[in-house]
Motif scaffolding. Structure first.
Motif, PDB file in Angstrom:
ATOM      1  N   UNK A  40      -7.366 -46.654  -2.879  1.00 44.75           N
ATOM      2  CA  UNK A  40      -7.937 -46.891  -4.198  1.00 44.75           C
ATOM      3  C   UNK A  40      -8.894 -48.082  -4.211  1.00 44.75           C
ATOM      4  N   UNK A  41      -9.251 -48.604  -3.030  1.00 41.56           N
ATOM      5  CA  UNK A  41     -10.177 -49.726  -2.863  1.00 41.56           C
ATOM      6  C   UNK A  41      -9.667 -51.025  -3.487  1.00 41.56           C
ATOM      7  N   UNK A  42      -8.363 -51.118  -3.734  1.00 41.51           N
ATOM      8  CA  UNK A  42      -7.810 -52.336  -4.329  1.00 41.51           C
ATOM      9  C   UNK A  42      -7.157 -53.250  -3.291  1.00 41.51           C
ATOM     10  N   UNK A  43      -7.115 -52.811  -2.059  1.00 38.56           N
ATOM     11  CA  UNK A  43      -6.600 -53.641  -0.975  1.00 38.56           C
ATOM     12  C   UNK A  43      -7.611 -53.612   0.156  1.00 38.56           C
ATOM     13  N   UNK A  44      -8.112 -54.805   0.513  1.00 37.76           N
ATOM     14  CA  UNK A  44      -9.146 -54.910   1.540  1.00 37.76           C
ATOM     15  C   UNK A  44      -8.772 -56.013   2.511  1.00 37.76           C
ATOM     16  N   UNK A  45      -8.993 -55.776   3.802  1.00 38.30           N
ATOM     17  CA  UNK A  45      -8.765 -56.798   4.824  1.00 38.30           C
ATOM     18  C   UNK A  45     -10.069 -57.034   5.571  1.00 38.30           C
ATOM     19  N   UNK A  46     -10.412 -58.307   5.728  1.00 44.37           N
ATOM     20  CA  UNK A  46     -11.658 -58.671   6.393  1.00 44.37           C
ATOM     21  C   UNK A  46     -11.385 -59.519   7.630  1.00 44.37           C
ATOM     22  N   UNK A  47     -12.208 -59.298   8.641  1.00 39.56           N
ATOM     23  CA  UNK A  47     -12.185 -60.045   9.888  1.00 39.56           C
ATOM     24  C   UNK A  47     -13.108 -61.245   9.726  1.00 39.56           C
ATOM     25  N   UNK A  48     -12.565 -62.463   9.920  1.00 39.24           N
ATOM     26  CA  UNK A  48     -13.345 -63.693   9.772  1.00 39.24           C
ATOM     27  C   UNK A  48     -13.130 -64.549  11.015  1.00 39.24           C
ATOM     28  N   UNK A  49     -14.191 -65.143  11.544  1.00 39.92           N
ATOM     29  CA  UNK A  49     -14.107 -65.979  12.735  1.00 39.92           C
ATOM     30  C   UNK A  49     -14.320 -67.443  12.362  1.00 39.92           C
ATOM     31  N   UNK A  50     -13.480 -68.332  12.901  1.00 38.01           N
ATOM     32  CA  UNK A  50     -13.655 -69.749  12.591  1.00 38.01           C
ATOM     33  C   UNK A  50     -14.624 -70.398  13.571  1.00 38.01           C
ATOM     34  N   UNK A  62      -6.686 -56.571  -5.282  1.00 41.32           N
ATOM     35  CA  UNK A  62      -7.278 -56.583  -6.622  1.00 41.32           C
ATOM     36  C   UNK A  62      -6.331 -55.918  -7.607  1.00 41.32           C
ATOM     37  N   UNK A  63      -6.199 -56.503  -8.808  1.00 41.40           N
ATOM     38  CA  UNK A  63      -5.370 -55.843  -9.814  1.00 41.40           C
ATOM     39  C   UNK A  63      -6.242 -54.978 -10.718  1.00 41.40           C
ATOM     40  N   UNK A  64      -5.612 -54.341 -11.709  1.00 38.66           N
ATOM     41  CA  UNK A  64      -6.335 -53.392 -12.549  1.00 38.66           C
ATOM     42  C   UNK A  64      -7.364 -54.008 -13.466  1.00 38.66           C
ATOM     43  N   UNK A  65      -7.348 -55.340 -13.600  1.00 34.44           N
ATOM     44  CA  UNK A  65      -8.306 -55.995 -14.492  1.00 34.44           C
ATOM     45  C   UNK A  65      -9.501 -56.585 -13.756  1.00 34.44           C
ATOM     46  N   UNK A  66      -9.568 -56.399 -12.436  1.00 37.46           N
ATOM     47  CA  UNK A  66     -10.661 -56.980 -11.652  1.00 37.46           C
ATOM     48  C   UNK A  66     -12.002 -56.549 -12.227  1.00 37.46           C
ATOM     49  N   UNK A  67     -12.969 -57.460 -12.412  1.00 41.44           N
ATOM     50  CA  UNK A  67     -13.010 -58.855 -11.941  1.00 41.44           C
ATOM     51  C   UNK A  67     -12.592 -59.900 -12.982  1.00 41.44           C
ATOM     52  N   UNK A  68     -11.923 -59.473 -14.051  1.00 44.90           N
ATOM     53  CA  UNK A  68     -11.523 -60.438 -15.075  1.00 44.90           C
ATOM     54  C   UNK A  68     -10.492 -61.431 -14.559  1.00 44.90           C
ATOM     55  N   UNK A  69      -9.653 -60.988 -13.640  1.00 49.10           N
ATOM     56  CA  UNK A  69      -8.648 -61.848 -13.035  1.00 49.10           C
ATOM     57  C   UNK A  69      -8.960 -62.024 -11.552  1.00 49.10           C
TER      58      UNK A  69
END
Length: 291
Positions: A40-50, A62-69
């Protein structure tokens, strides 16, 4: 790990303003950084390098009110930060804040890596970046459990000794007597040897020579385990970048899913052809095809 299907996301983006927003926000970050996407595109994981080239995974929910919250986040770090959010904020702002948070943790991770690479650490198969504890073998019948302060990693750590009563009591007395020798500008291993007044063991031959102790991507351990991933993530690395100046080792599952997330990757039968995540030299990995 889920295969990130950009075409599926593009189709969903046509159906609602929410999906269109998420599609555009992922594009701002870059599809090559996305390693997992919920149905449902409400859970996303990103690869980030330090800054030191260490790979991290940040999961955004993300909850159902995104982007309000503001979204909630989770990551393999010793402590999290409060997301600064406004109605005009976007996912790229969360990634930027996570990168700033990683910058604050560089000295902590540098010290933990120094401990792992220069001292005899017990059970160092899959150290987690969130862990501030290390158990060291310091003699034949004694270990020391260290707790490093992530906010002040160069300070004198808390410790607990494990072993025979006589040896533990001797080392406790030594620690109390010499703790003032700890100097924040000296390497951790040197400080520890000075306080304990002993010659510390270096890493074992297996730790030094086994290329399977660490995966250059290694986000497999942070994500939900399915049958394929569960069979692979606990095993050793089984493919290596052929660039001698890089020579990063990977789990084939990690590398395969990384390559799948990049649009320039080519597939021929059961082999993926792409570029190393670190040096960008050509790299290939054989994958398991599912019926």
């Amino acid at each position: 790990m889920e295969y990130v299907d950009q075409n599926r996301c593009r189709e969903l983006a046509k159906s609602s303003s929410f999906y269109r927003r998420i599609y555009s926000e992922v594009e701002e970050i870059g599809w090559e950084h996305l390693v997992r996407l919920g149905e449902d595109l409400r859970l996303l994981s990103f690869h980030v390098m330090d800054k030191k080239g260490r790979v991290h995974i940040v999961q955004i929910t993300l909850d159902g009110t995104y982007p309000n919250q503001p979204p909630s986040i989770s990551a393999d770090v010793p402590y999290l930060f409060n997301v600064e959010w406004s109605i005009n904020s976007r996912l790229k702002n969360v990634i930027q804040q996570f990168q700033q948070h990683m910058d604050k943790l560089q000295e902590f991770w540098n010290i933990m890596d120094d401990i792992d690479h220069s001292l005899l650490v017990s059970d160092l198969r899959y150290p987690q970046r969130a862990s501030s504890h290390r158990q060291l073998n310091i003699s034949n019948d004694c270990h020391i459990m260290l707790c490093i302060d992530a906010n002040d990693p160069t300070s004198l750590p808390d410790c607990r000794f494990l072993g025979s009563d006589s040896e533990v009591e001797r080392l406790r007395a030594m620690w109390r007597r010499n703790c003032k020798r700890w100097m924040k500008d000296k390497p951790f291993s040197e400080n520890l040897a000075n306080v304990l007044d002993i010659q510390l063991h270096g890493p074992s031959i297996v730790q030094k020579t086994d290329p399977q102790t660490e995966c250059g991507i290694c986000y497999a351990q942070y994500l939900p385990i399915d049958d394929e991933l569960g069979a692979k993530s606990g095993s050793g690395t089984d493919c290596t970048c052929e660039n001698n100046s890089c020579s990063r080792a990977f789990h084939s599952v990690c590398l395969g899913d990384w390559l799948r997330s990049i649009t320039t990757t080519r597939q021929s039968f059961d082999v993926l052809f792409g570029n190393c995540p670190y040096c960008s030299d050509p790299i290939a990995v054989k994958i398991n095809t599912r019926k």
